[in-house]
Design an enzyme around this catalytic site. Structure first.
Site, mmCIF file in Angstrom:
data_model
loop_
_atom_site.group_PDB
_atom_site.id
_atom_site.type_symbol
_atom_site.label_atom_id
_atom_site.label_comp_id
_atom_site.label_asym_id
_atom_site.label_seq_id
_atom_site.Cartn_x
_atom_site.Cartn_y
_atom_site.Cartn_z
ATOM 1 N N ASP A 233 0.699 -1.094 0.002
ATOM 2 C CA ASP A 233 -0.073 0.145 0.054
ATOM 3 C C ASP A 233 0.889 1.102 0.144
ATOM 4 O OD1 ASP A 233 -2.742 1.271 0.470
ATOM 5 O OD2 ASP A 233 -1.519 2.026 2.079
HETATM 6 C C1 GLC Z 1 -3.712 3.697 -0.305
HETATM 7 C C2 GLC Z 1 -5.069 2.972 0.047
HETATM 8 C C3 GLC Z 1 -5.993 4.179 0.510
HETATM 9 C C4 GLC Z 1 -5.440 4.879 1.731
HETATM 10 C C5 GLC Z 1 -4.087 5.088 1.483
HETATM 11 C C6 GLC Z 1 -3.425 5.269 2.879
HETATM 12 O O1 GLC Z 1 -3.938 4.600 -1.428
HETATM 13 O O2 GLC Z 1 -5.850 2.379 -1.246
HETATM 14 O O3 GLC Z 1 -7.377 3.703 0.934
HETATM 15 O O4 GLC Z 1 -5.868 5.966 2.337
HETATM 16 O O5 GLC Z 1 -3.025 4.059 0.758
HETATM 17 O O6 GLC Z 1 -3.022 4.117 3.639
#
Ligand code: GLC
Length: 577
Positions: A233
């Site tokens: 992520d």
């Molecule tokens: C990614 C996830 C999102 C989240 C971000 C921070 O982009 O898809 O939902 O807010 O990371 O973790």
């Protein structure tokens, strides 16, 4: 035992990030961690897992997407998916299921636990036994309630450099931002920490090798619980160096390379997926050489481009872009999708769509009840970051009251025809509309496409054959099933764009093993007409084509030209008989 070759590769990664001295101290610790893991999970080291194939279709879902009284939601989810999808969908991307304090799971307060409100690790392993399981690795930051951060705040020497403390007078104007929230957040004692996403999501400090080791252990833990895919992520933000953009820095790529070496050594076949919601040309750098970074890179440009295509009734942009797509090796492919729990990102089409086309998209989607989330620009202004809407409503055209299911299915058919591992978001598969009340109630626009359901309510709607949900689900499942039967849809099968005019989008997919190619034709104009074009990979002159969607048969002209009727938003996936 790890081979000397793996140990020396790990040392090289560490030396490139931290220099020789730190690498000298850290490598033995990492090697010991991996040897311990390999001893405990010998079956993972010898697993002979195919990386991906045409049967790969992933459902993106929250752990508590569907609830019923007295049952852990993860258990309900597994049961619900089995009942309604059977084996048509082979993979599940489980959005963060760990204890968390905000951002619908993305502020993790314990990496090693399952949120007790969702179930336990046994439930996660249960899902992994039925589906290829992708787990979220939210490893750029932790919740401000995470014990690591609490210890850091308390001055525990074991956690001294786990987070980034920054003098608030530092010039950070060149840092790339995905949000409008302040980059630095004050904590008590006037210590300011780096918070890329929110005050509750504190960035980890990877310049401390202990952080890298701790997170590597977290990743291995997910693999031990059955994850065969790891979603990294927001990984582009991992390494920071004030004075730079603090995104995609060389150390970030090197750390991904290290994790790739780790997985290849102790759990080969574990796929790394990088999630970097950035312009397409930046995104694809995470493929690395093709064998040393991500196996799968999110195909972030497809959702907004497909949307723009249907709104304009013109596939020219999509076609031009699709013609440029390539991946560096058979071990790599795109993770393709139209919708996810997030909004429809707009950064990925920078350089592909003109600013006025993006502005039109924003206007079209907000006119259909959608919303816009913004990010901060270096000059202090804000610019649209993502469109918050379910895809079904976002695809609506001016003046329409009801969603157009044919258009929605055509858009998903494009997704399913393209090279990559396709993923479908729960709300799309089950035909959800915008959940404005939920977003208003939560005070967060992103919630508009994150509705959760009581199982009985959802099933009552699905039981009605005329309901929107039933129609969407049946038609998408049928299309997915067709895809999973055709070797031409293997993510590695060749792809070439076929130009049949602005009103349609067509690609030809050709598998390696001499099997038949499939020409996939989609009307994007909403007007019935004819599709006439000659695919690059010559079809047998005067051969016969069968439409995999409706079984109809069509001829091929003497020079290999395909000439078929194409209904409004019609789809024809044509294979030689
Ligand atoms: C990614 C996830 C999102 C989240 C971000 C921070 O982009 O898809 O939902 O807010 O990371 O973790």
């Amino acid at each position: 035992m790890l081979t000397d070759q793996v140990a020396s590769r790990l040392h090289e990664h560490l030396a490139r990030v931290y220099g020789e001295t730190v690498a000298g101290e850290t490598t033995p610790r990492l090697v010991a961690m991996l040897e311990d893991f390999a001893r405990r999970h010998p079956q993972l080291a010898s697993a002979d897992r195919a990386l991906f194939d045409e049967t790969d279709v992933v459902l993106i879902t929250y752990g508590d997407q569907v609830r019923e009284p007295g049952r852990p939601p993860l258990e309900t989810l597994r049961d619900f998916l089995t009942d309604h999808l059977g084996r048509t969908v082979s993979g599940v991307h489980l959005l963060p299921h760990y204890p968390s304090t905000s951002d619908d799971g993305f502020a993790v307060s314990d990496f090693g636990a399952v949120d007790p409100g969702l179930g336990d690790w046994g439930d996660v392993r249960g899902l992994a036994s039925d589906f290829r399981l992708m787990l979220d690795a939210v490893i750029n930051h932790t919740s401000a309630s995470h014990p690591w951060f609490v210890r850091w705040l308390c001055g525990d020497p074991g956690y001294a450099d786990f987070y980034l403390e920054v003098d608030p007078s530092t010039d950070l104007s060149s840092v790339t931002r995905p949000r409008t929230s302040p980059l630095l957040t004050p904590t008590w004692a006037d210590r300011w920490v780096w918070t890329t996403f929110s005050a509750d999501q504190v960035d980890l400090n990877y310049t401390n090798p202990d952080v890298l080791l701790a997170v590597t252990e977290v990743l291995l833990g997910y693999v031990a619980q059955g994850a065969s895919r790891l979603r990294l992520d927001a990984v582009g933000f991992l390494w920071k160096r004030p004075g730079t953009s603090c995104i995609h820095l060389p150390e970030t790529h090197e750390i991904i390379r290290l994790w790739r070496t780790v997985m290849d050594a102790v759990a080969p076949g574990t796929l790394l997926i990088t999630e970097t919601n950035v312009p397409h040309r930046e995104n694809v750098t995470y493929f690395g050489s093709g064998t040393d970074e991500a196996h799968l890179v999110y195909q972030f440009a497809l959702p907004p481009l497909t949307l723009a295509t249907f709104h304009a009734g013109d596939a020219t942009r999509l076609r031009e872009w699709a013609a440029t797509l390539e991946t560096p090796s058979p071990e790599t492919t795109f993770f393709t999708f139209l919708a996810s729990h997030d909004g429809i990102g707009l950064r990925p089409v920078e350089g592909i769509l003109d600013p006025d086309e993006v502005a039109r998209l924003c206007a079209d989607v907000t006119a259909r009840g959608g919303r816009i989330s913004y990010r901060a620009q270096p000059d202090g202004t804000r610019s649209p970051y993502e469109l918050n809407s379910v895809y079904l409503d976002a695809l609506g055209l001016a003046g329409e009251v009801e969603p157009n299911v044919d258009r929605f299915v055509a858009a998903h058919s494009i997704l399913l025809s393209l090279a990559g591992v396709p993923a479908v978001y729960f709300q799309s598969l089950f035909g959800s509309r915008n959940w404005a009340e939920g977003a208003d109630h939560a005070g967060r626009d992103r919630v508009i496409n994150r509705q959760r359901f009581a199982r009985t309510t959802l099933e009552a709607q699905l039981a009605d054959p005329n309901s929107l949900r039933r129609q969407v689900l049946d038609r998408l499942l049928a299309r997915i099933a067709t895809r999973t039967r055709e070797p031409a849809f293997h993510p590695g099968a060749a792809q070439s764009v076929v130009d049949g005019g602005a009103g349609s989008f067509a690609v030809q997919r050709t598998p390696q093993a001499g099997e038949s190619s499939v020409v996939c034709v989609h009307d994007v104009s909403g007007r019935a007409g004819r599709f006439r074009a000659r695919p690059a990979d010559r079809l047998p002159a005067r051969g016969r084509l069968v439409d995999l969607c409706d079984g109809s048969e069509h001829g091929v002209e003497a020079d290999g030209t395909v000439d078929v009727d194409l209904p409004a938003y019609g789809v024809r996936w044509l294979r030689t008989t």
